[in-house]
Write an enzyme that holds these catalytic residues in place. Structure first.
Site, PDB file in Angstrom:
ATOM      1  CB  CYS A  95     -17.951  -9.616  -7.870  1.00  0.00           C
ATOM      2  SG  CYS A  95     -18.527 -10.199  -9.478  1.00  0.00           S
ATOM      3  CG  HIS A 193     -13.658  -8.020  -9.918  1.00  0.00           C
ATOM      4  ND1 HIS A 193     -13.601  -9.059  -9.010  1.00  0.00           N
ATOM      5  CD2 HIS A 193     -14.628  -8.341 -10.797  1.00  0.00           C
ATOM      6  CE1 HIS A 193     -14.484  -9.984  -9.349  1.00  0.00           C
ATOM      7  NE2 HIS A 193     -15.130  -9.565 -10.424  1.00  0.00           N
ATOM      8  CD  GLU A 195     -10.242  -8.034  -7.308  1.00  0.00           C
ATOM      9  OE1 GLU A 195     -10.808  -9.031  -7.790  1.00  0.00           O
ATOM     10  OE2 GLU A 195     -10.852  -7.106  -6.737  1.00  0.00           O
TER      11      GLU A 195
END
Length: 211
Positions: A95, A193, A195
């Site tokens: 990001c 992202h 995750e």
């Protein structure tokens, strides 16, 4: 070693006296969710702003959430703006971390780390900003995406984007086609992202950790 260290077992056997993974902690990152994601994959991880710990790690993640100029000030305060571009092991910017690895970011008129020869600009296409939610990645060009299908969905939250360039390894369309992943030598960056991107994100993170 830092009190933030988790799980002492190492799949790499302590190569070079370091740890499997350092997540750079400079006050502008989604670090807890990344730490948990790494743990789910079986990797030892520490959160650190210490230059020596970062240099000795087998892999490094450079996260980032927030405003570019403020984040760059924090990097400069710790001296990490000089450390990160010199790293030799695989490094993954996520990001804002990816955006700060570029030459220039329009947000806050910010000079980046210059790892990628790319510019970061604000969406100006009449669509809702920030872009929040799931979108597709395509034109996948790296082993980072091994086992990932074209047009796979990932999770994004951002108001600024990296223009497409020679180092682009994945793209996304949000009114304009932009770089959603980038690579140069040992440096990788993803706008999304991993995750928070379900099974696909976990697979991409695993590919990086096994690179």
């Amino acid at each position: 070693m830092s009190e933030k260290e988790i799980e002492t077992s190492s799949p790499f056997g302590g190569v070079r006296g370091g740890v499997d993974l350092v997540i750079i902690d400079y006050g502008a990152g989604n670090i807890q969710s990344l730490k948990f994601a790494a743990k789910r994959l079986g990797y030892n991880a520490i959160l650190s702003s210490d230059a020596e710990e970062i240099r000795l790690a087998d892999k490094v993640i450079f996260p980032g959430v927030g405003e570019a100029s403020s984040a760059m000030k924090m990097l400069k305060k710790t001296g990490l703006d000089k450390v990160i571009p010199t790293l030799k092991q695989p490094v993954l910017g996520i990001c804002l971390g990816m955006q700060l690895m570029c030459d220039y970011c329009e947000e806050g008129d910010t000079k980046g780390l210059g790892i990628f020869k790319a510019e970061v600009v604000k969406f100006n296409n009449g669509l809702k900003v920030p872009q929040i939610g799931w979108n597709r990645i395509f034109d996948l060009k790296s082993k980072l995406f091994e086992g990932i299908s074209e047009q796979e969905f990932v999770y994004l939250v951002h108001s600024f984007y990296v223009k497409e360039c020679e180092e682009t390894i994945a793209s996304t369309n949000y009114g304009v086609e932009y770089t959603s992943a980038i690579q140069k030598d040992n440096f990788y960056g993803v706008q999304f992202h991993p995750e928070k991107s379900s099974d696909a994100g976990e697979k991409i993170l695993k590919n990086f950790l096994e690179s």
